[in-house]
Design an enzyme around this catalytic site. Structure first.
Site, PDB file in Angstrom:
ATOM      1  N   HIS A  82      32.845  48.979  40.627  1.00  0.00           N
ATOM      2  CA  HIS A  82      32.426  47.581  40.740  1.00  0.00           C
ATOM      3  C   HIS A  82      31.004  47.527  41.267  1.00  0.00           C
ATOM      4  O   HIS A  82      30.658  48.229  42.221  1.00  0.00           O
ATOM      5  CB  HIS A  82      33.336  46.812  41.699  1.00  0.00           C
ATOM      6  CG  HIS A  82      32.919  45.385  41.866  1.00  0.00           C
ATOM      7  ND1 HIS A  82      33.279  44.411  40.972  1.00  0.00           N
ATOM      8  CD2 HIS A  82      32.146  44.784  42.796  1.00  0.00           C
ATOM      9  CE1 HIS A  82      32.756  43.255  41.350  1.00  0.00           C
ATOM     10  NE2 HIS A  82      32.063  43.458  42.456  1.00  0.00           N
ATOM     11  N   ASP A 161      41.393  33.027  44.937  1.00  0.00           N
ATOM     12  CA  ASP A 161      39.990  33.337  45.192  1.00  0.00           C
ATOM     13  C   ASP A 161      39.088  32.402  44.402  1.00  0.00           C
ATOM     14  O   ASP A 161      38.075  31.917  44.908  1.00  0.00           O
ATOM     15  CB  ASP A 161      39.686  34.784  44.820  1.00  0.00           C
ATOM     16  CG  ASP A 161      38.196  35.059  44.855  1.00  0.00           C
ATOM     17  OD1 ASP A 161      37.626  34.954  45.955  1.00  0.00           O
ATOM     18  OD2 ASP A 161      37.602  35.322  43.802  1.00  0.00           O
ATOM     19  N   ARG A 168      33.796  27.207  48.654  1.00  0.00           N
ATOM     20  CA  ARG A 168      32.735  27.848  49.446  1.00  0.00           C
ATOM     21  C   ARG A 168      31.369  27.514  48.867  1.00  0.00           C
ATOM     22  O   ARG A 168      30.405  27.248  49.590  1.00  0.00           O
ATOM     23  CB  ARG A 168      32.926  29.367  49.456  1.00  0.00           C
ATOM     24  CG  ARG A 168      34.085  29.837  50.336  1.00  0.00           C
ATOM     25  CD  ARG A 168      34.470  31.273  50.037  1.00  0.00           C
ATOM     26  NE  ARG A 168      33.383  32.200  50.279  1.00  0.00           N
ATOM     27  CZ  ARG A 168      33.279  33.407  49.717  1.00  0.00           C
ATOM     28  NH1 ARG A 168      34.230  33.827  48.882  1.00  0.00           N
ATOM     29  NH2 ARG A 168      32.251  34.186  49.979  1.00  0.00           N
ATOM     30  N   SER A 183      36.998  38.391  48.650  1.00  0.00           N
ATOM     31  CA  SER A 183      36.912  37.805  47.309  1.00  0.00           C
ATOM     32  C   SER A 183      36.808  38.901  46.248  1.00  0.00           C
ATOM     33  O   SER A 183      37.569  38.932  45.274  1.00  0.00           O
ATOM     34  CB  SER A 183      35.690  36.878  47.253  1.00  0.00           C
ATOM     35  OG  SER A 183      35.433  36.462  45.943  1.00  0.00           O
ATOM     36  N   LYS A 187      40.239  40.575  43.561  1.00  0.00           N
ATOM     37  CA  LYS A 187      40.250  40.744  42.106  1.00  0.00           C
ATOM     38  C   LYS A 187      40.433  42.211  41.735  1.00  0.00           C
ATOM     39  O   LYS A 187      41.129  42.555  40.781  1.00  0.00           O
ATOM     40  CB  LYS A 187      38.958  40.169  41.509  1.00  0.00           C
ATOM     41  CG  LYS A 187      38.977  38.638  41.508  1.00  0.00           C
ATOM     42  CD  LYS A 187      37.648  38.025  41.112  1.00  0.00           C
ATOM     43  CE  LYS A 187      36.629  38.180  42.237  1.00  0.00           C
ATOM     44  NZ  LYS A 187      35.409  37.384  42.050  1.00  0.00           N
TER      45      LYS A 187
END
Lengths: 434, 434
Positions: A82, A161, A168, A183, A187
């Site tokens: 990621h 999320d 947010r 967050s 995922k």
């Protein structure tokens, strides 16, 4: 249990337990807890933060709020990568084929362009015929057969999320480490991989502008992964200038292919090799030194390039793109230049602005519904630290009818700083958090 | 202007200007700014506070959001008194007639019982026939004719404060000094008086439990008044035990009348004389020493008592209450006792719990719609610091069918601490902020 008491507890610096976090998050998702109470809690978290245990719980609750991908039909240890997002970040296009060529299954769900950053799925769609939507069965079959598949995210991962992020975004509570880390990791957990290599970008083109913030985020994410018995390594990497030599969709695919041929920018190549080595290591292929040499060999032998060809072919794309990328990929023929306005060294780049400038050319989206022009972008002729003369081109801009060239050039002018002193350059790999 | 940027600015410790505060408050009142953004801003204010100027602006914006009472039909300098709320606080019933007897116009709009504290309007309604609702014309006429009128608040004062307070109450953002001070002062400013004496309660029965908090609130409120060119004095007064000797509606009217006859509890009498003197001083009747002696004289001469009689008569109440309060006022005949369970000194009282215990007898409201039983309450036989023997009555409870006696006694048991050491008592007047 009352939302009021939970807000008050966090506001006073207290630690929320699993019951309380679950009650707030799921109550909010189900519409039982009003958004103003969630907003107040988020602002309280902004100021009082969440500790390691609270983060792990928040991540878990959000991960469990929607679909969870079961990757068990795929054999082997599934390692996901990621990136926290940068400009010119085509790393997945190089790393995925490298590790797949080493027998590590790559079952990757990627995102689209968001804000100033690009998205792997948009980039892959530059390749004529390439399908980024596969059924879950096709997806698993491709991974088992070719060792690799990259698709867009169609599953409903971590909807809690998504809903909380939107709140947010409207209440100035995005930039808090525990919320960001939870967050991202919610995922990732829902995505079902066994281990994660997290590429945490640092610098003017990243969400984390400073080393300290990035290091904190990296530690938070690795901590969450470990709390859930997942292996994870975070690599802090430089984003003080665009990554590599190209920004834009087709252009980044072109650069990825060049890199797989061993012709890539040296810093970008180093990044790809490092991330691949860590993925290889987490997949249990050997110690880090062994993994490094396997990875290097995959690239040098052309095995990674062939794996990329497999990927393109398997997902319906024209495999000739590997041999003649500049012919097969849609790349605009209209070129203009962004030039230096004085003599000196490129001393500082506001990389986020470069990303936005590229969006104005048509490479990104202002809204989710916008179309992307795959043919536009920029080639970087001068990198951070290079010397330039007045009037010398810094960037080659590939433009089209839809391009908002004036706005783009204005942003680039603001983004590039030229000074008489040569800047000190950072390594591409800044730090590693294991 | 975007709400997001205003939240972000405050979150980062910035100072909001008039345009920004007005935009947020009025946008929220008009429904243009969603409650979740206002909630986030309130929590940011909780952590980052507002400075003197911001408080003055917030107060002004909220004061201007609804009706503003024009007291110009009343001659003279109008001085209002405000108490931040306590248990057994019947001060207005004594102070108002004292200052009215000295020619200072008393045009008082008072509140009803709220939470653990009582309300002047509820207390006055214990007097048979007493009307607390007058038209604005009758109100002005009574003040001009008798020098005094006390009515419930019917005007729509500071609706922005009302709406924001409800949100604060649901989001754990009530207890922040700038928000509390602006909330109180917005209603005071809209009420139209020229000067204010603010009775800021400190202790276990007050909203401000500590001296430091109370002092900060007092300074904030006086600062806001001065920013609006209004004279103000805040008097910090002790609320570590119920005020005087009675709690409850009829019982507090009885005590007020006794006090006006010179037969009151000495600490409570001192409080009334002090607040009256400051009101007299702000009304320009003389220096503080001169005012003190005028006020003392009003009480001792019986002029204040006669002014109270005028008030009762003018608003339709039975004036005989002044001569025979225990006959005219509805006071329950059912008495039970709360007794000491060990020998010792009453060393500490959780006064808020005493207030709630009194509500359980029927003297207050849990919800706005609840009815009040004017006949119930408590007579305080032993004050803080008094010695008691095991089994000796501390409180005489006046109860009725509606009374939840068990809950009340349980709360009183928790509220009263008896120890072998005599506690150090605070003066009733703790500090003054000019």
């Amino acid at each position: 249990m009352r939302p009021y008491d939970i807000i008050l507890k966090k506001r006073n610096g207290g630690k929320l337990n699993k019951e309380e976090i679950n009650y707030m998050v799921m109550g909010y998702v189900n519409g039982e807890i009003p958004d103003y109470q969630m907003a107040a809690l988020l602002m309280a978290i902004y100021f009082k933060h969440m500790d390691k245990e609270e983060r792990a719980i928040l991540t878990e609750v959000m991960a469990n709020s929607g679909d969870k991908i079961d990757l068990s039909p795929i054999k082997g240890i599934k390692v996901d990568k990621h990136s926290t997002g940068g400009v010119g970040d085509k790393t997945t296009l190089v790393v995925a084929p490298i590790v797949a060529s080493l027998g590590i299954p790559v079952a990757k769900m990627s995102g689209r362009a968001l804000g100033h950053t690009g998205g792997t799925i948009d980039k892959l769609e530059s390749i004529p015929g390439f399908k980024t939507t596969l059924s879950l069965n096709e997806f698993f079959e491709n991974v088992n057969r070719f060792g690799i598949a990259i698709v867009g995210q169609t599953a409903n991962l971590a909807p809690a999320d998504k809903k909380i992020y939107a709140l947010r975004d409207a209440t100035a509570t995005v930039d808090e480490i525990s919320l960001i880390a939870s967050s991202i990791m919610s995922k990732k957990l829902a995505g079902g991989a066994d281990a994660f290599v997290l590429d945490v970008k640092v610098g003017s083109g990243a969400f984390m502008k400073t080393f300290d913030e990035a290091r904190e985020l990296a530690e938070a994410m690795v901590g969450i992964a470990k709390s859930h018995n997942k292996k994870a390594v975070a690599v802090l990497t430089d984003m003080d200038e665009p990554l590599g030599k190209y920004v834009g969709n087709s252009l980044e695919v072109l650069e990825a292919i060049n890199t797989l041929k061993g012709l890539g920018d040296s810093r970008f190549t180093e990044l790809c090799l490092t991330l691949s080595s860590w993925m290889c290591y987490l997949a249990g292929k050997g110690n880090l030194e062994e993994c490094k040499s396997m990875v290097k060999n995959s690239l040098e032998s052309g095995k990674a390039l062939e794996k990329f060809r497999d990927l393109v072919r398997a997902q319906g794309g024209n495999p000739e793109v590997v041999d003649n990328p500049d012919k097969i990929l849609p790349i605009s023929k209209n070129i203009i230049y962004f030039k230096a306005n004085i003599d000196g060294y490129i001393s500082k780049i506001d990389t986020e602005k470069v990303g936005i400038a590229c969006n104005y050319l048509g490479a990104g989206r202002a809204k989710k519904e916008d179309n992307i022009d795959h043919s536009v972008g920029m080639k970087i002729l001068k990198k951070l630290g290079d010397s330039v003369s007045k009037g010398e081109p810094i960037l080659e801009l590939y433009v089209n009818n839809s391009s908002n060239i004036e706005t783009s050039l204005k942003l680039l002018n603001e983004a590039y700083h030229i000074s008489s002193e040569r800047p000190v350059l950072s390594n591409i790999i800044i730090d590693v958090v294991e």
